[in-house]
Design a protein around this motif. Sequence first.
Motif, PDB file in Angstrom:
ATOM      1  N   VAL A   1       0.766  -1.235  -0.114  1.00  0.00           N
ATOM      2  CA  VAL A   1       0.145   0.115  -0.125  1.00  0.00           C
ATOM      3  C   VAL A   1       0.574   1.288  -0.184  1.00  0.00           C
ATOM      4  O   VAL A   1       0.554   2.359  -0.777  1.00  0.00           O
ATOM      5  CB  VAL A   1      -0.949   0.152   1.314  1.00  0.00           C
TER       6      VAL A   1
ATOM      7  N   ILE B   1       4.024   1.616  -1.128  1.00  0.00           N
ATOM      8  CA  ILE B   1       4.689   1.645  -2.314  1.00  0.00           C
ATOM      9  C   ILE B   1       3.492   2.299  -3.523  1.00  0.00           C
ATOM     10  O   ILE B   1       3.919   3.175  -4.067  1.00  0.00           O
ATOM     11  CB  ILE B   1       5.091   0.385  -2.941  1.00  0.00           C
ATOM     12  N   GLY B   2       2.313   1.963  -3.308  1.00  0.00           N
ATOM     13  CA  GLY B   2       1.260   2.586  -4.160  1.00  0.00           C
ATOM     14  C   GLY B   2       1.182   3.911  -3.982  1.00  0.00           C
ATOM     15  O   GLY B   2       1.215   4.764  -4.998  1.00  0.00           O
ATOM     16  N   THR B   3       1.024   4.373  -2.658  1.00  0.00           N
ATOM     17  CA  THR B   3       0.980   5.674  -2.469  1.00  0.00           C
ATOM     18  C   THR B   3       2.159   6.734  -2.979  1.00  0.00           C
ATOM     19  O   THR B   3       2.039   7.899  -3.468  1.00  0.00           O
ATOM     20  CB  THR B   3       0.769   6.067  -1.115  1.00  0.00           C
TER      21      THR B   3
ATOM     22  N   LEU C   1       3.889  10.572  -9.753  1.00  0.00           N
ATOM     23  CA  LEU C   1       2.802  10.945 -10.569  1.00  0.00           C
ATOM     24  C   LEU C   1       2.298  12.354 -10.601  1.00  0.00           C
ATOM     25  O   LEU C   1       2.153  12.951 -11.424  1.00  0.00           O
ATOM     26  CB  LEU C   1       1.571   9.770 -10.859  1.00  0.00           C
ATOM     27  N   ASN C   2       1.963  12.604  -9.269  1.00  0.00           N
ATOM     28  CA  ASN C   2       1.443  13.916  -8.953  1.00  0.00           C
ATOM     29  C   ASN C   2       2.452  15.056  -8.978  1.00  0.00           C
ATOM     30  O   ASN C   2       2.044  16.199  -8.426  1.00  0.00           O
ATOM     31  CB  ASN C   2       0.561  13.889  -7.607  1.00  0.00           C
TER      32      ASN C   2
ATOM     33  N   LEU D   1       4.069   5.904  -5.199  1.00  0.00           N
ATOM     34  CA  LEU D   1       3.979   5.817  -6.925  1.00  0.00           C
ATOM     35  C   LEU D   1       2.992   7.119  -7.492  1.00  0.00           C
ATOM     36  O   LEU D   1       3.325   7.904  -8.096  1.00  0.00           O
ATOM     37  CB  LEU D   1       3.765   4.441  -7.594  1.00  0.00           C
ATOM     38  N   THR D   2       1.982   7.081  -6.532  1.00  0.00           N
ATOM     39  CA  THR D   2       0.866   8.038  -6.862  1.00  0.00           C
ATOM     40  C   THR D   2       1.815   9.676  -6.784  1.00  0.00           C
ATOM     41  O   THR D   2       1.568  10.475  -7.611  1.00  0.00           O
ATOM     42  CB  THR D   2      -0.434   8.085  -6.116  1.00  0.00           C
TER      43      THR D   2
END
Lengths: 281, 317
Positions: A126, A128-130, A136-137, A132-133
């Motif tokens: 989880v 890692i997902g944040t 991206l942002n 990555l976001t």
Amino acid sequence: MSDNKSLENLVTQVRRDILRMVHKVNSGHPGGSLGCAEFLVTLYNDIMKLNDGFDMDGKNEDVFFLSNGHISPVIYSVLARRGYFPVEELNTFRLLDSRLQGHPTTHEGLPGIRIASGSLGQGMSVAIGTALTKKLNGDDHLVYSLHGDGELQEGQIWEAAMYAAGNKVDNYIATIDYNQKQIDGATDDVLPLGSLTAKFEAFGWDVLEITDGNNIQAIKEGMAEAKARTGNGKPVCVLLHTEMGNGVDFMMHTHAWHGKAPNDEQLETALAQNPETLGDY
Amino acid sequence: MKKYTNTGSKDTRSGFGDGLTELGKTNPNVVALCADLTGSLKMNAFKDNHPERFFQIGIAEANMIGIAAGMTIGGKIPFTGTFANFSTGRVYDQIRQSVAYSDKNVKICASHAGITLGEDGATHQILEDIGLMKMLPGMTVINTCDYNQTKAATLAIAEHHGPVYLRFGRPKVANFTPEDQKFEIGKAVQLTEGTDVTIIATGHLVWEALQAAETLEEAGISAEVINIHTIKPLDEEAILTSVAKTGCVVTAEEHNFLGGLGESVARTLALHKPTPQEFVATNDTFGESGTPAQLMEKYGLNAASIVKASQKVIARK
């Protein structure tokens, strides 16, 4: 930056909160909670850059995930004392209709919590997902997570560790609560972890140790070093050596208080060792 | 009775892939994750067009679900892609805790569902996934019937906030629903009007139900065919309205009768209007290797089975 004395006062109050919460409902996990009190107090009040108020998206601020959700008493106390919700609400821990569920969840909308945890091994993915976001942002704030050492026995952790290094998720600091104890006993007896430094380094992480993970100054210095190492193409792992049950003499040096609440007499003894500093809830 | 034409057989997974390609162009928050099955899931165009929004996770489905949950924090809309078996049973606890219980806006897109995955056999087929997913509180469960509907559903779920399980398949099947359809989550589509029996079908069985209705018509039986693409939330009103007219129902799905569409329909009928029902579904069994057509015949998942079930249920009225 907060001075060590005020952080120490906050730690003492957080210990009292933890003990009173689990005592009231005669359930919960005081051992690991006490062991991580210094770390989480310092993280939330000195290390992380946080916005006022709570927003699920956590944009333009640092974000923390508790993967070992059973130490919910300490995160609830730290969040309440940081102003995410009223400290009086700590009174509702594990009671019917409470936002303070046995393990943390977003389900009842408790400010400060962004993912449910408790079933172990999921929080690194989880985080890692944040992370990555955030990339991206174009958001250059960091993502932090905390894991139990026993939790590293879950296979998903190593899927995540392989991914984070292979994909240069370098805006992420994962901390391992390295107390070398789990429910059934010493990690070495249950399932030996081997060298965690060698394991994470072999996976491609930058690893550092905080050998006194219950010392605020050591945590400050170690986490400053961890932050300095972000942005260099590798995820950062902090091995935080802690003492389960820290601050209550009879709860230390044993795994017995992993998931057991003190009785009335034990509570009194434990609280006497941690006099009120900021006021009980 | 209204007749439907196959405008050219296509696989439903290509409907997903083409829908995702379109979303890539229209919705900058859509990100795609895949566990080493990019070609099988038809995600290559999205990957080529938007490499920065495509995440190759490797053969690590649990990690993929967790990363997808985390990516929603900050506003992304993750679409995960792998086979239905690896999208559900393999990662049930990850979906349960990190996605469903945490109410994360993750779209779990599952290809090669059911028995029509074919020759790879039972390790890769799954006939339990609808049940697994519909049991999770807050999960929307969709099983589309053809290429056009799968593409429309892919576009629609990006606009819906909350976890979604989108189920589709591998083989080329009849493409017969309108190209320009608007996909309404939770809204059944009535395909034919009839008075003797209601046939409620989902996924690949919808086309079989239409073939069955034609055969039944030749025998003087009037069948009302309803396409339930959304198993949860279920369009109970459409079911009850039809059954009030026909008085009996056949459900048809490429799934175990335990946990499938049929059970959801049976509950609705038991609560509101007890009605004779027959189930065209697999009978508490694993699949096996074979061609899709052979398997559909052996496991009784085709038009002939629906005809037989219709005759049986009409006799029970």
